[in-house]
Design a protein around this motif. Sequence first.
Motif, PDB file in Angstrom:
ATOM      1  N   MET A  45       0.840  -1.196   0.000  1.00 47.04           N
ATOM      2  CA  MET A  45       0.000   0.000   0.000  1.00 47.04           C
ATOM      3  C   MET A  45       0.873   1.244   0.000  1.00 47.04           C
ATOM      4  O   MET A  45       1.805   1.352   0.793  1.00 47.04           O
ATOM      5  CB  MET A  45      -0.900   0.020   1.239  1.00 47.04           C
ATOM      6  CG  MET A  45      -1.974  -1.056   1.218  1.00 47.04           C
ATOM      7  SD  MET A  45      -3.120  -0.931   2.606  1.00 47.04           S
ATOM      8  CE  MET A  45      -2.161  -1.696   3.914  1.00 47.04           C
ATOM      9  N   PHE A  64      -6.232   0.391  -7.521  1.00 52.22           N
ATOM     10  CA  PHE A  64      -7.062  -0.192  -6.468  1.00 52.22           C
ATOM     11  C   PHE A  64      -6.920   0.673  -5.226  1.00 52.22           C
ATOM     12  O   PHE A  64      -5.801   0.936  -4.771  1.00 52.22           O
ATOM     13  CB  PHE A  64      -6.614  -1.618  -6.145  1.00 52.22           C
ATOM     14  CG  PHE A  64      -7.147  -2.644  -7.105  1.00 52.22           C
ATOM     15  CD1 PHE A  64      -8.482  -3.017  -7.062  1.00 52.22           C
ATOM     16  CD2 PHE A  64      -6.311  -3.222  -8.045  1.00 52.22           C
ATOM     17  CE1 PHE A  64      -8.978  -3.967  -7.943  1.00 52.22           C
ATOM     18  CE2 PHE A  64      -6.794  -4.175  -8.931  1.00 52.22           C
ATOM     19  CZ  PHE A  64      -8.131  -4.554  -8.879  1.00 52.22           C
ATOM     20  N   LYS A  65      -8.067   1.119  -4.703  1.00 50.60           N
ATOM     21  CA  LYS A  65      -8.043   1.974  -3.514  1.00 50.60           C
ATOM     22  C   LYS A  65      -8.493   1.175  -2.296  1.00 50.60           C
ATOM     23  O   LYS A  65      -9.438   0.388  -2.378  1.00 50.60           O
ATOM     24  CB  LYS A  65      -8.958   3.183  -3.712  1.00 50.60           C
ATOM     25  CG  LYS A  65      -8.418   4.195  -4.732  1.00 50.60           C
ATOM     26  CD  LYS A  65      -9.310   4.300  -5.940  1.00 50.60           C
ATOM     27  CE  LYS A  65      -8.702   5.143  -7.046  1.00 50.60           C
ATOM     28  NZ  LYS A  65      -9.339   4.840  -8.365  1.00 50.60           N
ATOM     29  N   VAL A  66      -7.840   1.417  -1.180  1.00 48.45           N
ATOM     30  CA  VAL A  66      -8.149   0.696   0.054  1.00 48.45           C
ATOM     31  C   VAL A  66      -8.980   1.592   0.964  1.00 48.45           C
ATOM     32  O   VAL A  66      -8.636   2.755   1.191  1.00 48.45           O
ATOM     33  CB  VAL A  66      -6.849   0.265   0.770  1.00 48.45           C
ATOM     34  CG1 VAL A  66      -7.158  -0.426   2.089  1.00 48.45           C
ATOM     35  CG2 VAL A  66      -6.034  -0.652  -0.139  1.00 48.45           C
ATOM     36  N   LEU A  67     -10.090   1.033   1.442  1.00 51.73           N
ATOM     37  CA  LEU A  67     -10.968   1.787   2.340  1.00 51.73           C
ATOM     38  C   LEU A  67     -10.259   2.121   3.646  1.00 51.73           C
ATOM     39  O   LEU A  67      -9.533   1.290   4.188  1.00 51.73           O
ATOM     40  CB  LEU A  67     -12.180   0.931   2.684  1.00 51.73           C
ATOM     41  CG  LEU A  67     -13.484   1.181   1.948  1.00 51.73           C
ATOM     42  CD1 LEU A  67     -14.550   0.219   2.465  1.00 51.73           C
ATOM     43  CD2 LEU A  67     -13.942   2.613   2.128  1.00 51.73           C
ATOM     44  N   ILE A  93     -12.747   8.834   2.097  1.00 51.45           N
ATOM     45  CA  ILE A  93     -12.919   7.488   2.651  1.00 51.45           C
ATOM     46  C   ILE A  93     -11.746   6.555   2.319  1.00 51.45           C
ATOM     47  O   ILE A  93     -11.702   5.416   2.787  1.00 51.45           O
ATOM     48  CB  ILE A  93     -14.243   6.828   2.188  1.00 51.45           C
ATOM     49  CG1 ILE A  93     -14.241   6.564   0.671  1.00 51.45           C
ATOM     50  CG2 ILE A  93     -15.444   7.680   2.590  1.00 51.45           C
ATOM     51  CD1 ILE A  93     -15.425   5.731   0.225  1.00 51.45           C
ATOM     52  N   ARG A  96      -5.237   5.196   0.862  1.00 53.24           N
ATOM     53  CA  ARG A  96      -4.183   4.277   0.421  1.00 53.24           C
ATOM     54  C   ARG A  96      -4.589   3.552  -0.851  1.00 53.24           C
ATOM     55  O   ARG A  96      -5.780   3.276  -1.076  1.00 53.24           O
ATOM     56  CB  ARG A  96      -3.912   3.220   1.504  1.00 53.24           C
ATOM     57  CG  ARG A  96      -3.078   3.701   2.652  1.00 53.24           C
ATOM     58  CD  ARG A  96      -3.177   2.768   3.832  1.00 53.24           C
ATOM     59  NE  ARG A  96      -4.538   2.786   4.359  1.00 53.24           N
ATOM     60  CZ  ARG A  96      -4.841   2.628   5.647  1.00 53.24           C
ATOM     61  NH1 ARG A  96      -3.908   2.421   6.530  1.00 53.24           N
ATOM     62  NH2 ARG A  96      -6.106   2.665   6.045  1.00 53.24           N
ATOM     63  N   LEU A  98      -3.140   0.356  -3.857  1.00 54.32           N
ATOM     64  CA  LEU A  98      -2.183  -0.727  -4.067  1.00 54.32           C
ATOM     65  C   LEU A  98      -1.148  -0.315  -5.106  1.00 54.32           C
ATOM     66  O   LEU A  98      -1.465   0.375  -6.081  1.00 54.32           O
ATOM     67  CB  LEU A  98      -2.905  -2.002  -4.522  1.00 54.32           C
ATOM     68  CG  LEU A  98      -3.979  -2.568  -3.584  1.00 54.32           C
ATOM     69  CD1 LEU A  98      -4.423  -3.950  -4.064  1.00 54.32           C
ATOM     70  CD2 LEU A  98      -3.477  -2.653  -2.153  1.00 54.32           C
TER      71      LEU A  98
ATOM     72  N   PRO B   7       2.346   5.036   4.072  1.00 57.27           N
ATOM     73  CA  PRO B   7       1.288   4.901   5.084  1.00 57.27           C
ATOM     74  C   PRO B   7       1.856   4.397   6.401  1.00 57.27           C
ATOM     75  O   PRO B   7       2.778   3.568   6.417  1.00 57.27           O
ATOM     76  CB  PRO B   7       0.343   3.858   4.476  1.00 57.27           C
ATOM     77  CG  PRO B   7       0.604   3.900   3.004  1.00 57.27           C
ATOM     78  CD  PRO B   7       2.055   4.254   2.861  1.00 57.27           C
ATOM     79  N   LYS B  65     -10.115  -3.525   3.501  1.00 58.85           N
ATOM     80  CA  LYS B  65     -11.090  -3.747   2.436  1.00 58.85           C
ATOM     81  C   LYS B  65     -10.748  -2.880   1.229  1.00 58.85           C
ATOM     82  O   LYS B  65     -10.352  -1.724   1.388  1.00 58.85           O
ATOM     83  CB  LYS B  65     -12.497  -3.405   2.933  1.00 58.85           C
ATOM     84  CG  LYS B  65     -13.063  -4.404   3.945  1.00 58.85           C
ATOM     85  CD  LYS B  65     -13.223  -3.764   5.301  1.00 58.85           C
ATOM     86  CE  LYS B  65     -13.604  -4.779   6.370  1.00 58.85           C
ATOM     87  NZ  LYS B  65     -13.342  -4.253   7.740  1.00 58.85           N
ATOM     88  N   VAL B  66     -10.908  -3.431   0.047  1.00 56.53           N
ATOM     89  CA  VAL B  66     -10.577  -2.725  -1.188  1.00 56.53           C
ATOM     90  C   VAL B  66     -11.858  -2.210  -1.818  1.00 56.53           C
ATOM     91  O   VAL B  66     -12.837  -2.957  -1.964  1.00 56.53           O
ATOM     92  CB  VAL B  66      -9.822  -3.662  -2.153  1.00 56.53           C
ATOM     93  CG1 VAL B  66      -9.534  -2.954  -3.472  1.00 56.53           C
ATOM     94  CG2 VAL B  66      -8.535  -4.163  -1.505  1.00 56.53           C
ATOM     95  N   LEU B  67     -11.846  -0.924  -2.182  1.00 57.37           N
ATOM     96  CA  LEU B  67     -13.018  -0.309  -2.811  1.00 57.37           C
ATOM     97  C   LEU B  67     -13.300  -0.944  -4.172  1.00 57.37           C
ATOM     98  O   LEU B  67     -12.365  -1.217  -4.937  1.00 57.37           O
ATOM     99  CB  LEU B  67     -12.752   1.175  -3.036  1.00 57.37           C
ATOM    100  CG  LEU B  67     -13.320   2.177  -2.059  1.00 57.37           C
ATOM    101  CD1 LEU B  67     -12.933   3.595  -2.492  1.00 57.37           C
ATOM    102  CD2 LEU B  67     -14.839   2.060  -1.991  1.00 57.37           C
ATOM    103  N   ASN B  69     -14.144  -0.903  -8.030  1.00 60.01           N
ATOM    104  CA  ASN B  69     -13.666   0.077  -9.000  1.00 60.01           C
ATOM    105  C   ASN B  69     -14.815   0.811  -9.668  1.00 60.01           C
ATOM    106  O   ASN B  69     -15.956   0.383  -9.618  1.00 60.01           O
ATOM    107  CB  ASN B  69     -12.804  -0.623 -10.038  1.00 60.01           C
ATOM    108  CG  ASN B  69     -11.519  -1.106  -9.404  1.00 60.01           C
ATOM    109  OD1 ASN B  69     -11.382  -2.284  -9.101  1.00 60.01           O
ATOM    110  ND2 ASN B  69     -10.622  -0.181  -9.164  1.00 60.01           N
TER     111      ASN B  69
END
Lengths: 448, 448
Positions: A45, A64-67, A93, A96, A98, B7, B65-67, B69
Amino acid sequence: MAKPTIPKGTRDFTPEQVAKRNFIFGVIKSVFEKYGYQPIETPTMESLATLTGKYGEEGDQLLFKVLNNGDFLSKADKNELANQNSNKVLTSISKRGLRYDLTVPFARYVVMHQHEISFPFKRYQIQPVWRADRPQKGRYQEFYQCDVDVVGSNSLMYEAELVQIYNEAFERLGLEVTILVNNRKVLYGIAEAAGIEDKFMEMTIAIDKLDKIGMAKVKEQLKLKEIDDAAIEQIESILKVTDLSALEKWFENSPTGQKGIAELKTFHKYLDSNKYKNEIKFDISLARGLTYYTGCIFEVKTKNIQMGSVGGGGRYDDLTSMFGLKDISGVGVSFGAARIFDAMEELNLFPTSVTTGLEVLIVAFDEDSHTYAFAVLNKLRAANIVADLYPSPTKIKKQMKYANARKVRYTILIGSEEMKSQVLTLKEMETGNQVGLKIEDIVHHIKS
Amino acid sequence: MAKPTIPKGTRDFTPEQVAKRNFIFGVIKSVFEKYGYQPIETPTMESLATLTGKYGEEGDQLLFKVLNNGDFLSKADKNELANQNSNKVLTSISKRGLRYDLTVPFARYVVMHQHEISFPFKRYQIQPVWRADRPQKGRYQEFYQCDVDVVGSNSLMYEAELVQIYNEAFERLGLEVTILVNNRKVLYGIAEAAGIEDKFMEMTIAIDKLDKIGMAKVKEQLKLKEIDDAAIEQIESILKVTDLSALEKWFENSPTGQKGIAELKTFHKYLDSNKYKNEIKFDISLARGLTYYTGCIFEVKTKNIQMGSVGGGGRYDDLTSMFGLKDISGVGVSFGAARIFDAMEELNLFPTSVTTGLEVLIVAFDEDSHTYAFAVLNKLRAANIVADLYPSPTKIKKQMKYANARKVRYTILIGSEEMKSQVLTLKEMETGNQVGLKIEDIVHHIKS
């Protein structure tokens, strides 16, 4: 209970796939290290602030975005939530994402670690990256990249060294390739010579397709970009040049083009001090797309199989400036691990030793001989032989089936007779030959 | 431009850290493979359906958790969005999570690949996992796990084998350890013998802390759980037992306890066929927390340094049933890579060869000798010597500084004199000794 699945675009790697892939990585790594490159790893991340805007608009979409953890909606704007405005809500929201490639994290690493790094910094990095591309045959959302770069020097020695690395790695893998070489300044020289510096990008995009669509279509595309016929004719003539010396007269009035030739000559001064198994070829139409390259560029093609490039790279002059560190020149290449895997699979190039499982499986006939067999197993392993024992003295047929599934080279059969006489039956699976031997002689036989 | 950051809870691995970590993994892998275990890899992202509910309520909170797309809010419930109800919205905007451990993905793998697997399936897996724990010293949100398991057999041979793997891996790493062994059925036997089967969990939780808090405090805790004094006295007596035979009389009326003793005896029947460098010790108070173990359990402690366990594992009877595949017994252990790293660092156990950078750096005095030096470099590398050349013939002091930063063993100095005579100056960096040699003799000198 629903059957478990994995997300589309991802995959499991079976033991055979891991072994084959690690064979490729192992060869490449050992070459990298011999040439003085060192491994680094960066986190999976990264801050979205690090990633966003670095890969163009399309790239931002494919990150890919991480919540954020916990009550992630608590900091979101109530109105934008109600409007279901995904873009506006995103930044509140998720902070971070990937890793999308290895280049941007490497630039970030160099900037953050600049005071502990001894430049020139020679690093390699082999890690997976993630892209939310539409999955299709051979294209995954998670895949390994394999990059080798040196930053902090503009010496063309490194261009030669990286070509040597390509040559040696592919030679060791057994994959015959052609290493194509060009220089961005030579491409700019073509535009200068043709008097269309303002259309350099458009020209490059068209030229880049030459090997796929042919000269006639390239000319059509140049015309569409409102490049005049005289210039197109000039470009066509220059693109026919196959060696550097012939290029000089075309670049008489092109300072950038001359600089490109000079760089390629210095590159060759280093390169020509050795011999190469693979072909290394100047290709004036090689452009490597619209990337950040500023000097020499490279691309690797397989010889005995039709396939996209299995490697590419080049010199960049300003990679770390995206994170505020200026004037750090670098050059690097990458290996297309997945394509190399496919090519080696198709050409049957993996050594059989890579997927050989066990050297020996011991088969016991009853409980007593099973305990005895475990002691025999200890002796084989003490001699560093990859050996195993079927876990119970069940039917011989079942044990032999397991031996075959594990691609065993030898089985050793042990029953009460063998326990008494200490003479064990060693069976070579391929030939079916059997021979009675003491354990010490079995070890000796297998090791020799 | 803001300085780039990573991060919180994540980290970069420098070349030295990667080299040291890979040394540990390399040793462990080679032991796994010698014992017939094969590598698999599973995807970084798993379906949330696979992960959720497998790690308790706290685990669900700690999953990354991954958002989804694209326009991820479009499928969310408008009302729940307006109410900012994160839990309710989650399932509609995220369907993937990051791997939280290697056990659940392994169970999923076994179920999905059951028809292509030859059981017993011996696999190892070394991959990072992610947990949204609050970061603190030594605790990261991304860290490697290193697991080895065999599923599809209940043979106690594997318990012995895994202890052998621990013994051999730690011996090769040079880290002295004690391998503690117990059996969940023995723990249950204690509860049976004391007549408090209904308080088995409470008893186990208290006993598990014995080595940390001492017997007096354990007894207090048992009392708090309303276990009567006679039972506590019985438990205290049993916990003093240090060998299996002394345990038998206590378990005369405990069928589960007897079964535990029988399992440990069979385990020892296999184990005792060999000798071990590290201590292997029965520890009746070992409980391994509230995990899914059902038979033998293991824990590894370092001998010469105070530290949490560097490994642990055991037998589980029902791992894959969470994905609908019943009656697959398995046993496995894991290596605590980060703690092993710290212990080896503190005890100075990494071989110097692990972090040795370059064997040779060539230092050139001017442009001509630099080109010549590159040819010399080719010859060193052709002999598989890890060698490099400073990229430009700059000040000797600067080149020597780089040599020191790269921990170079030898430098080779080349100027016009050396070019003419072909006699190069080889300098051993540690001693400062210099000797004039032809390149062939230098190769020979370094290789021998």
